[in-house]
Design a protein around this motif. Structure first.
Motif, PDB file in Angstrom:
ATOM      1  N   UNK A 216     -62.662  24.868   6.810  1.00 55.67           N
ATOM      2  CA  UNK A 216     -62.150  24.941   8.188  1.00 55.67           C
ATOM      3  C   UNK A 216     -63.325  24.571   9.088  1.00 55.67           C
ATOM      4  N   UNK A 217     -63.132  23.514   9.875  1.00 50.08           N
ATOM      5  CA  UNK A 217     -64.278  22.883  10.548  1.00 50.08           C
ATOM      6  C   UNK A 217     -64.116  22.879  12.062  1.00 50.08           C
ATOM      7  N   UNK A 218     -65.164  23.348  12.753  1.00 50.85           N
ATOM      8  CA  UNK A 218     -65.180  23.223  14.213  1.00 50.85           C
ATOM      9  C   UNK A 218     -65.353  24.542  14.932  1.00 50.85           C
ATOM     10  N   UNK A 219     -64.500  24.738  15.934  1.00 45.86           N
ATOM     11  CA  UNK A 219     -64.632  25.876  16.845  1.00 45.86           C
ATOM     12  C   UNK A 219     -63.981  27.130  16.245  1.00 45.86           C
ATOM     13  N   UNK A 220     -64.665  27.704  15.250  1.00 42.76           N
ATOM     14  CA  UNK A 220     -64.133  28.899  14.566  1.00 42.76           C
ATOM     15  C   UNK A 220     -64.089  30.080  15.551  1.00 42.76           C
ATOM     16  N   UNK A 221     -65.112  30.160  16.391  1.00 38.20           N
ATOM     17  CA  UNK A 221     -65.260  31.302  17.306  1.00 38.20           C
ATOM     18  C   UNK A 221     -63.994  31.557  18.135  1.00 38.20           C
ATOM     19  N   UNK A 222     -63.404  30.485  18.657  1.00 40.83           N
ATOM     20  CA  UNK A 222     -62.269  30.669  19.572  1.00 40.83           C
ATOM     21  C   UNK A 222     -60.917  30.464  18.891  1.00 40.83           C
ATOM     22  N   UNK A 223     -60.918  30.407  17.540  1.00 43.49           N
ATOM     23  CA  UNK A 223     -59.697  29.969  16.872  1.00 43.49           C
ATOM     24  C   UNK A 223     -58.884  31.072  16.204  1.00 43.49           C
ATOM     25  N   UNK A 224     -57.693  31.311  16.762  1.00 43.78           N
ATOM     26  CA  UNK A 224     -56.740  32.224  16.116  1.00 43.78           C
ATOM     27  C   UNK A 224     -56.192  31.593  14.828  1.00 43.78           C
ATOM     28  N   UNK A 225     -56.111  30.249  14.831  1.00 43.05           N
ATOM     29  CA  UNK A 225     -55.612  29.542  13.645  1.00 43.05           C
ATOM     30  C   UNK A 225     -56.572  29.763  12.473  1.00 43.05           C
ATOM     31  N   UNK A 226     -57.889  29.700  12.759  1.00 42.40           N
ATOM     32  CA  UNK A 226     -58.874  29.914  11.692  1.00 42.40           C
ATOM     33  C   UNK A 226     -58.698  31.299  11.092  1.00 42.40           C
ATOM     34  N   UNK A 227     -58.557  32.308  11.933  1.00 45.59           N
ATOM     35  CA  UNK A 227     -58.446  33.680  11.416  1.00 45.59           C
ATOM     36  C   UNK A 227     -57.195  33.862  10.559  1.00 45.59           C
ATOM     37  N   UNK A 228     -56.053  33.365  11.030  1.00 42.47           N
ATOM     38  CA  UNK A 228     -54.834  33.512  10.221  1.00 42.47           C
ATOM     39  C   UNK A 228     -54.968  32.755   8.903  1.00 42.47           C
ATOM     40  N   UNK A 229     -55.581  31.570   8.963  1.00 44.81           N
ATOM     41  CA  UNK A 229     -55.743  30.800   7.719  1.00 44.81           C
ATOM     42  C   UNK A 229     -56.714  31.470   6.751  1.00 44.81           C
TER      43      UNK A 229
END
Ligand code: CP
Length: 311
Positions: free
Chosen positions: A162-175
């Motif tokens: 998962x690449x990029x703006x992890x800090x602001x990403x709800x999508x990253x957390x759910x994934x």
């Protein structure tokens, strides 16, 4: 056969592996409906689904609306503009007043983490989190899992960067929750300022090198650089971000032969991903959108159609 018991879908963190797999299996049977000439089944006839979006959306909002309509439910699309939200009415009061009109499900998006949960506690109606700030976006996570499983035939054992703006990403957390529960390994990649400390505790590996992520992975999942959520500068310039973390066709060739590209949308073309990659045969971006309907039909069916009022 599992029996669905939850009133709400708020996070993937709280779901078990079995519950996630049950939703994905249910979605499989709904996918075919959207390929029919008449794209409708009577499953939720007489039910009312309310889209309660306090933040902008293209994909999630239309996807839930189409999913509900394909299940024959009625849809109320609540718009903030012109509502009493501008007079200071709280999200909970808004939901309680609409609930008094006898509805069956709220789809809630809000710019503050925890608002969907707060509403869910205060109403008897089912609540689905459609994205709350940088916290979670569970149906995006589910549609991504569905797409990966459909394409790769499995999730267990895969490596997903998962690449990029992890800090602001709800999508990253759910994934991260969904992928690790189903046995995949997750690599988080991006500028150090956009990967919060402690993300390894969620079971993910961290790298600051896109080259390393490309070489190791089966899937590269790019995130949008969320400039609207960045209240400070997290990298020197967009040009530098593109140089270090932007994906082009040359870089794609450095990965595995069957490397796949995903992105939740909306895309910043030419920033996190070049058009030539987004449009390439390795890209699953529009398939993710297509699968969103089947997954949301499954979630609505389980929460609204399947759960008995006495559960
Ligand atoms: N992927 C996603 O949540 O897109 P929208 O913001 O357009 O709903």
């Amino acid at each position: 056969m599992m029996r669905w018991k939850r009133k709400d879908l708020l996070t993937l963190e709280e779901l078990s592996k079995e519950e996630i797999e049950f939703i994905l299996e249910t979605a499989k049977s709904f996918k075919e409906v959207s390929t029919r000439d008449v794209k409708k089944v009577p499953t939720l006839r007489g039910k009312t689904i309310v889209n309660l979006f306090f933040e902008p959306s293209t994909r999630t909002r239309t996807s839930f609306e189409l999913a509900a309509k394909r299940l024959s439910a009625d849809v109320l699309d609540f718009s903030i503009g012109g509502s009493s939200v501008s007079k200071g009415e709280s999200p909970v009061d808004t939901a309680r007043n609409i609930e008094a009109m006898k509805v069956d499900c709220f789809i809630v998006r809000h710019s503050v983490a925890g608002v969907p949960k707060l509403i869910a506690k205060e109403v008897k109606t089912a609540v689905i989190n459609a994205g709350d700030d940088s916290h979670e976006h569970p149906t995006q996570g589910l549609l991504d899992l569905f797409t990966i499983r459909e394409k790769k035939g499995k999730i267990k054992g895969l490596k997903i960067a998962i690449i990029g703006d992890i800090r602001h990403s709800r999508v990253a957390r759910s994934n991260i929750w969904g992928l690790t529960k189903l046995g995949a390994s997750v690599i988080l990649c991006g500028p150090p300022t956009l990967i919060p400390l402690g993300m390894e505790k969620m079971g993910a590996e961290v790298t600051f090198s896109l080259k390393e992520a490309i070489k190791k992975s089966d899937i590269l999942y790019f995130l949008r650089v969320q400039r609207e959520r960045q209240k400070e500068t997290f990298f020197p310039s967009i040009q530098e971000y593109v140089h270090l973390y932007g994906m082009d066709l040359e870089s794609l060739k450095e990965g595995k032969k069957d490397l796949l590209i995903m992105h939740p949308g909306p895309i910043n073309r030419g920033i996190e991903i070049k058009s030539e990659v987004a449009e390439s045969t390795s890209s699953l971006i529009l398939e993710q959108v297509t699968n969103g309907i089947a997954v949301r039909m499954a979630v609505l069916y389980l929460l609204v159609g399947k759960r008995s009022k006495n559960d």
